[in-house]
Motif scaffolding. Structure first.
Motif, mmCIF file in Angstrom:
data_model
loop_
_atom_site.group_PDB
_atom_site.id
_atom_site.type_symbol
_atom_site.label_atom_id
_atom_site.label_comp_id
_atom_site.label_asym_id
_atom_site.label_seq_id
_atom_site.Cartn_x
_atom_site.Cartn_y
_atom_site.Cartn_z
ATOM 1 N N SER A 232 -62.183 54.791 -13.939
ATOM 2 C CA SER A 232 -60.814 54.280 -14.043
ATOM 3 C C SER A 232 -60.849 52.885 -14.662
ATOM 4 O O SER A 232 -61.899 52.229 -14.713
ATOM 5 C CB SER A 232 -60.175 54.215 -12.653
ATOM 6 O OG SER A 232 -60.811 53.213 -11.867
ATOM 7 N N HIS A 233 -59.710 52.411 -15.095
ATOM 8 C CA HIS A 233 -59.633 51.046 -15.609
ATOM 9 C C HIS A 233 -59.965 50.039 -14.515
ATOM 10 O O HIS A 233 -60.552 48.998 -14.794
ATOM 11 C CB HIS A 233 -58.261 50.784 -16.214
ATOM 12 C CG HIS A 233 -58.085 51.423 -17.556
ATOM 13 N ND1 HIS A 233 -56.928 51.290 -18.300
ATOM 14 C CD2 HIS A 233 -58.913 52.196 -18.305
ATOM 15 C CE1 HIS A 233 -57.063 51.948 -19.443
ATOM 16 N NE2 HIS A 233 -58.261 52.519 -19.458
ATOM 17 N N GLU A 234 -59.612 50.350 -13.292
ATOM 18 C CA GLU A 234 -59.972 49.488 -12.166
ATOM 19 C C GLU A 234 -61.493 49.376 -12.059
ATOM 20 O O GLU A 234 -62.035 48.279 -11.918
ATOM 21 C CB GLU A 234 -59.386 50.044 -10.869
ATOM 22 C CG GLU A 234 -59.759 49.237 -9.641
ATOM 23 C CD GLU A 234 -59.182 49.817 -8.357
ATOM 24 O OE1 GLU A 234 -58.727 49.016 -7.535
ATOM 25 O OE2 GLU A 234 -59.195 51.056 -8.193
ATOM 26 N N GLU A 235 -62.180 50.508 -12.121
ATOM 27 C CA GLU A 235 -63.641 50.505 -12.020
ATOM 28 C C GLU A 235 -64.279 49.781 -13.201
ATOM 29 O O GLU A 235 -65.257 49.043 -13.030
ATOM 30 C CB GLU A 235 -64.167 51.940 -11.943
ATOM 31 C CG GLU A 235 -63.824 52.629 -10.641
ATOM 32 C CD GLU A 235 -64.101 54.118 -10.684
ATOM 33 O OE1 GLU A 235 -64.765 54.607 -9.750
ATOM 34 O OE2 GLU A 235 -63.655 54.790 -11.650
ATOM 35 N N ILE A 236 -63.735 49.973 -14.382
ATOM 36 C CA ILE A 236 -64.258 49.298 -15.569
ATOM 37 C C ILE A 236 -64.084 47.787 -15.430
ATOM 38 O O ILE A 236 -65.008 47.021 -15.707
ATOM 39 C CB ILE A 236 -63.593 49.839 -16.848
ATOM 40 C CG1 ILE A 236 -64.013 51.297 -17.063
ATOM 41 C CG2 ILE A 236 -63.943 48.970 -18.059
ATOM 42 C CD1 ILE A 236 -63.244 52.022 -18.162
ATOM 43 N N ALA A 237 -62.915 47.353 -14.989
ATOM 44 C CA ALA A 237 -62.670 45.916 -14.804
ATOM 45 C C ALA A 237 -63.611 45.330 -13.750
ATOM 46 O O ALA A 237 -64.155 44.237 -13.937
ATOM 47 C CB ALA A 237 -61.215 45.669 -14.420
#
Length: 131
Positions: free
Chosen positions: A51-56
């Motif tokens: 997810s974008h959360e995990e990537i961030a």
């Protein structure tokens, strides 16, 4: 390129979140090649394993390794991009959700504009999206 301040410990939006993320940390090495791959996954409209959360969060963990030590030149060039991903995630959440939503929400399905990831990827590869 979207710019980000350097040197923050915990970001504002994440510090407001009361719930613990339900996902395991991203299992990727902290290398330039892995960072480029993470940005590629962020630029996908669907089908990313993260997810974008995990990537961030992964970007934050990567650049935090170099808070106290000098980074090799190839990593040094990448650090502003990694901080931008992390910071823009927090700003995106802060500007999109209420204080209460930030405290209680789950953001694993939230996506930043893929155009941002496309630009970060272009910046990270000097426009050579194959590299």
């Amino acid at each position: 390129m979207l710019l980000a301040p350097v040197g923050h410990d915990r970001t504002f939006a994440r510090s407001l979140q009361m719930s613990t993320p339900s996902h395991a940390p991203v299992d990727m090495p902290f290398t330039v090649a892995a960072a480029v791959q993470m940005l590629r996954w962020g630029a996908l409209s669907a089908g990313s394993p993260y997810s974008h959360e995990e990537i961030a969060e992964w970007c934050d963990q990567f650049w935090c390794q170099y808070l106290e030590v000098d980074a090799p030149p190839d990593v040094e060039r990448l650090l502003p991009i990694l901080t931008a991903v992390d910071t823009q995630w927090d700003l995106f959440l802060t500007n999109t959700y209420s204080f209460q939503e930030l405290r209680t929400g789950s953001f694993e399905q939230v996506r930043m504009p893929v155009e941002w990831f496309e630009q970060w990827l272009c910046d990270a590869t000097d426009g050579n999206l194959a590299g």
